[in-house]
Design a protein around this motif. Structure first.
Motif, PDB file in Angstrom:
ATOM      1  N   ALA A  82       0.841  -1.202   0.000  1.00 28.97           N
ATOM      2  CA  ALA A  82       0.000   0.000   0.000  1.00 28.97           C
ATOM      3  C   ALA A  82       0.874   1.249   0.000  1.00 28.97           C
ATOM      4  O   ALA A  82       0.635   2.198  -0.768  1.00 28.97           O
ATOM      5  CB  ALA A  82      -0.921  -0.016   1.220  1.00 28.97           C
ATOM      6  N   LEU A  83       1.914   1.248   0.834  1.00 34.86           N
ATOM      7  CA  LEU A  83       2.835   2.382   0.880  1.00 34.86           C
ATOM      8  C   LEU A  83       3.565   2.527  -0.452  1.00 34.86           C
ATOM      9  O   LEU A  83       3.765   3.636  -0.943  1.00 34.86           O
ATOM     10  CB  LEU A  83       3.841   2.189   2.016  1.00 34.86           C
ATOM     11  N   GLY A  84       3.957   1.400  -1.044  1.00 32.57           N
ATOM     12  CA  GLY A  84       4.664   1.452  -2.323  1.00 32.57           C
ATOM     13  C   GLY A  84       3.841   2.098  -3.418  1.00 32.57           C
ATOM     14  O   GLY A  84       4.356   2.877  -4.228  1.00 32.57           O
ATOM     15  N   GLU A  85       2.538   1.781  -3.453  1.00 27.29           N
ATOM     16  CA  GLU A  85       1.680   2.399  -4.464  1.00 27.29           C
ATOM     17  C   GLU A  85       1.606   3.905  -4.262  1.00 27.29           C
ATOM     18  O   GLU A  85       1.669   4.684  -5.227  1.00 27.29           O
ATOM     19  CB  GLU A  85       0.277   1.793  -4.404  1.00 27.29           C
ATOM     20  N   LEU A  86       1.509   4.341  -3.017  1.00 30.18           N
ATOM     21  CA  LEU A  86       1.478   5.776  -2.725  1.00 30.18           C
ATOM     22  C   LEU A  86       2.811   6.443  -3.062  1.00 30.18           C
ATOM     23  O   LEU A  86       2.849   7.563  -3.584  1.00 30.18           O
ATOM     24  CB  LEU A  86       1.126   6.001  -1.254  1.00 30.18           C
ATOM     25  N   GLU A 247      18.193   8.038  -5.150  1.00 31.49           N
ATOM     26  CA  GLU A 247      18.658   8.475  -6.460  1.00 31.49           C
ATOM     27  C   GLU A 247      17.620   8.194  -7.543  1.00 31.49           C
ATOM     28  O   GLU A 247      17.406   8.991  -8.443  1.00 31.49           O
ATOM     29  CB  GLU A 247      19.970   7.758  -6.813  1.00 31.49           C
ATOM     30  N   ASN A 248      16.964   7.054  -7.459  1.00 28.78           N
ATOM     31  CA  ASN A 248      15.985   6.677  -8.463  1.00 28.78           C
ATOM     32  C   ASN A 248      14.828   5.945  -7.792  1.00 28.78           C
ATOM     33  O   ASN A 248      14.723   4.721  -7.871  1.00 28.78           O
ATOM     34  CB  ASN A 248      16.647   5.775  -9.515  1.00 28.78           C
ATOM     35  N   PRO A 249      13.952   6.689  -7.095  1.00 27.99           N
ATOM     36  CA  PRO A 249      12.896   6.047  -6.309  1.00 27.99           C
ATOM     37  C   PRO A 249      11.965   5.168  -7.125  1.00 27.99           C
ATOM     38  O   PRO A 249      11.430   4.188  -6.610  1.00 27.99           O
ATOM     39  CB  PRO A 249      12.143   7.227  -5.681  1.00 27.99           C
ATOM     40  N   GLU A 250      11.766   5.498  -8.420  1.00 26.46           N
ATOM     41  CA  GLU A 250      10.850   4.700  -9.244  1.00 26.46           C
ATOM     42  C   GLU A 250      11.341   3.268  -9.425  1.00 26.46           C
ATOM     43  O   GLU A 250      10.548   2.359  -9.680  1.00 26.46           O
ATOM     44  CB  GLU A 250      10.657   5.357 -10.620  1.00 26.46           C
ATOM     45  N   LYS A 251      12.656   3.054  -9.308  1.00 27.59           N
ATOM     46  CA  LYS A 251      13.216   1.709  -9.453  1.00 27.59           C
ATOM     47  C   LYS A 251      13.594   1.088  -8.116  1.00 27.59           C
ATOM     48  O   LYS A 251      13.337  -0.090  -7.874  1.00 27.59           O
ATOM     49  CB  LYS A 251      14.450   1.755 -10.369  1.00 27.59           C
ATOM     50  N   THR A 252      14.222   1.877  -7.232  1.00 24.86           N
ATOM     51  CA  THR A 252      14.744   1.305  -5.984  1.00 24.86           C
ATOM     52  C   THR A 252      13.645   0.947  -4.989  1.00 24.86           C
ATOM     53  O   THR A 252      13.732  -0.075  -4.301  1.00 24.86           O
ATOM     54  CB  THR A 252      15.740   2.275  -5.317  1.00 24.86           C
ATOM     55  N   LEU A 253      12.597   1.776  -4.894  1.00 27.50           N
ATOM     56  CA  LEU A 253      11.558   1.529  -3.887  1.00 27.50           C
ATOM     57  C   LEU A 253      10.731   0.270  -4.187  1.00 27.50           C
ATOM     58  O   LEU A 253      10.530  -0.555  -3.289  1.00 27.50           O
ATOM     59  CB  LEU A 253      10.656   2.764  -3.735  1.00 27.50           C
ATOM     60  N   PRO A 254      10.242   0.069  -5.422  1.00 28.15           N
ATOM     61  CA  PRO A 254       9.523  -1.185  -5.687  1.00 28.15           C
ATOM     62  C   PRO A 254      10.389  -2.424  -5.449  1.00 28.15           C
ATOM     63  O   PRO A 254       9.902  -3.435  -4.922  1.00 28.15           O
ATOM     64  CB  PRO A 254       9.145  -1.059  -7.169  1.00 28.15           C
ATOM     65  N   ASN A 258       9.349  -5.287  -2.844  1.00 33.47           N
ATOM     66  CA  ASN A 258       9.034  -6.629  -3.358  1.00 33.47           C
ATOM     67  C   ASN A 258       9.928  -7.722  -2.783  1.00 33.47           C
ATOM     68  O   ASN A 258       9.583  -8.905  -2.857  1.00 33.47           O
ATOM     69  CB  ASN A 258       9.131  -6.632  -4.886  1.00 33.47           C
ATOM     70  N   THR A 259      11.074  -7.334  -2.238  1.00 37.57           N
ATOM     71  CA  THR A 259      11.948  -8.353  -1.616  1.00 37.57           C
ATOM     72  C   THR A 259      11.546  -8.620  -0.164  1.00 37.57           C
ATOM     73  O   THR A 259      12.129  -9.500   0.477  1.00 37.57           O
ATOM     74  CB  THR A 259      13.427  -7.904  -1.651  1.00 37.57           C
ATOM     75  N   LEU A 260      10.552  -7.881   0.349  1.00 40.15           N
ATOM     76  CA  LEU A 260      10.150  -8.044   1.741  1.00 40.15           C
ATOM     77  C   LEU A 260       9.677  -9.459   2.081  1.00 40.15           C
ATOM     78  O   LEU A 260      10.068  -9.996   3.128  1.00 40.15           O
ATOM     79  CB  LEU A 260       9.066  -7.016   2.100  1.00 40.15           C
TER      80      LEU A 260
END
Length: 486
Positions: A82-86, A247-254, A258-260
């Motif tokens: 949910a946080l990731g989508e936001l 540096e690149n939240p669009e790639k690093t955050l997902p 997803n590794t959680l």
């Protein structure tokens, strides 16, 4: 939470222009690379709650504690998706407060920001004291207050220098925890498979059910451990605070989110399963790390010292994260007129230096208090942190539900990282967290934190009322205007 509150999100905010593109600039240095964000995410899922807190919970629930960690882990994954989508809709530092402000109203942003700040300040108090106790294991002649002060100053200076240094310190703290846990799992599997060591003769998978069954104290007793289990997962949401400096939240955050599941499966469920197979659950006791006890049974002489070092890094990692997040949250509050404006300024190194300094002073007061109040007060501090963490998670989930409602109605753009099942799993997680809150209220030792939170809520309510009188604009929905560095 009225329909009008949701309707006020008809027009995307300026910050949401970042959707599908660059994250909005807030003046921070984007100094956290993929390697550091990944390790911050991993480190957030491994803490003192696992290394020490699991001992008391094993005594209460036996092998069924494994199921409790797995169940809570699934809920945590729902929260993080949910946080990731936001975050991919609008990646900003101080994310939970910003989303609460946008989807529930300014008061909820104010309340969430200050409550998250409280969570990390009290956690920092506890962790600093704990770190001093761990060092006392090796150097009993050094006064604990000296050790706590040294750690406080070193981490404080590191946080002031740059976000890159914070990220590097957190990377290595997390590396120690991860390496140690993997080592423990491998050794435990070796004992189970090949039967070497002093524990080899009794190590068996049957230890999970042959001593009074999988639920030796009953399902009710197992469920009561969920309070402590949720505390162990506190800080997984820290990856959201790093959004403004990645540096690149669009790639690093997902990728980090997803590794959680495998991190929870390996480091919590896997590690506990292995040690409960190696050593019968009846041999663990409250107040003793199950990992120390397992190493002692296996017969590794330096086992206690190794685990003590790992737990020390876990405590320092948590304190380091606390300094980082409190400074950012105070800046977010200041930029929205909900804290003194001076907290909104960045230093020449592009860190919220004053916010970090004030937070560290409060943490330092906690170190002193822990020596003059009864030992039970330490547990109270931890329970307050848990209650504040549950509030933060609830705000993430409710903000996500309202965001999805706005997207479905065509009022807001869709995120590039949608949560599976839409808002359905967020509702499941909300119900679960409310259930855990009921468990806390039922437990006489834990419910004191609800009294503290009631007083805290009243204080924030009075503060908000005064704030609206002095500055009526604070109650208006608006985008924060961030201060430049200087």
């Amino acid at each position: 939470m009225t329909s009008s509150q949701v309707d006020q999100t008809d027009e995307p905010s300026a910050g949401s222009a970042a959707v599908g593109g660059d994250a909005p600039e807030e003046g921070y240095e984007r100094g956290l690379g993929s390697r550091q964000v990944q390790m911050i995410a991993i480190g957030g899922a491994i803490g003192v709650g696992l290394f020490l807190g699991a001992g008391a919970n094993i005594a209460k629930a036996g092998p069924s504690l494994i199921l409790m960690y797995a169940l809570a882990g699934v809920i945590i994954f729902f929260i993080m998706r949910a946080l990731g989508e936001l975050l991919l809709y609008r990646p900003v530092s101080g994310s939970f407060a910003e989303y609460s402000r946008e989807f529930l109203g300014p008061f909820f942003g104010f309340f969430t920001g200050w409550t998250y700040w409280l969570m990390w300040v009290v956690t920092g108090m506890a962790e600093l004291t704990a770190a001093a106790i761990y060092v006392h294991y090796w150097f009993p002649s050094i006064p604990r207050w000296v050790t706590a002060l040294v750690f406080l100053v070193v981490l404080f200076v590191a946080n002031l220098i740059s976000v890159k240094l914070f990220g590097e310190i957190e990377f290595w703290f997390s590396m120690v925890k991860v390496t140690a846990l993997i080592g423990m799992i491998v050794i435990g599997l070796g004992v189970l498979t090949f039967g070497f060591s002093a524990a080899g003769d009794t190590a068996t998978v049957a230890n999970l059910y042959q001593v009074d069954g999988f639920f030796p104290k009953g399902i009710g007793s197992s469920l009561m451990t969920l309070q402590g289990v949720m505390f162990a997962y506190l800080a997984v949401e820290l990856v959201g605070v790093t959004a403004g400096e990645s540096e690149n939240p669009e790639k690093t955050l997902p990728k980090a989110i997803n590794t959680l599941p495998w991190r929870i499966a390996l480091f919590y469920v896997g590690a506990l399963t292995v040690i409960l197979c190696v050593v019968k659950w009846t041999e663990f006791a409250p107040g003793v790390s199950p990992f120390v006890e397992a190493f002692a049974k296996i017969g590794i002489p330096a086992g206690a010292g190794i685990v003590n070092f790992v737990v020390l890094t876990a405590a320092l990692s948590s304190c380091n994260s606390g300094m980082y997040s409190t400074g950012r949250m105070l800046r977010t509050l200041a930029d929205n007129g909900e804290a003194p404006k001076i907290f909104g300024k960045l230093s020449s190194t592009r860190t919220p230096a004053l916010g970090i300094t004030v937070s560290v002073l409060f943490m330092g007061i906690g170190v002193v208090l822990n020596y003059v109040v009864p030992e039970k007060a330490f547990g109270y501090v931890v329970s307050v942190a848990t209650a504040a963490g549950i509030w933060t998670w609830l705000m993430i989930l409710i903000s996500h539900i309202l965001y999805r409602r706005a997207v479905d109605a065509g009022r807001l753009p869709a995120s590039a990282f949608p949560a599976p099942g839409g808002a359905r799993f967020s509702w499941v997680a909300v119900v679960f967290l409310l259930f855990v809150t009921c468990l806390i209220a039922y437990d006489a030792d834990s419910r004191v934190c609800l009294y503290v939170m009631a007083v805290w809520s009243a204080a924030l309510g009075i503060g908000w009322a005064i704030l609206k009188v002095r500055n009526p604009q604070v109650a208006e929905r608006r985008d924060p205007a961030f201060e430049e560095t200087g």
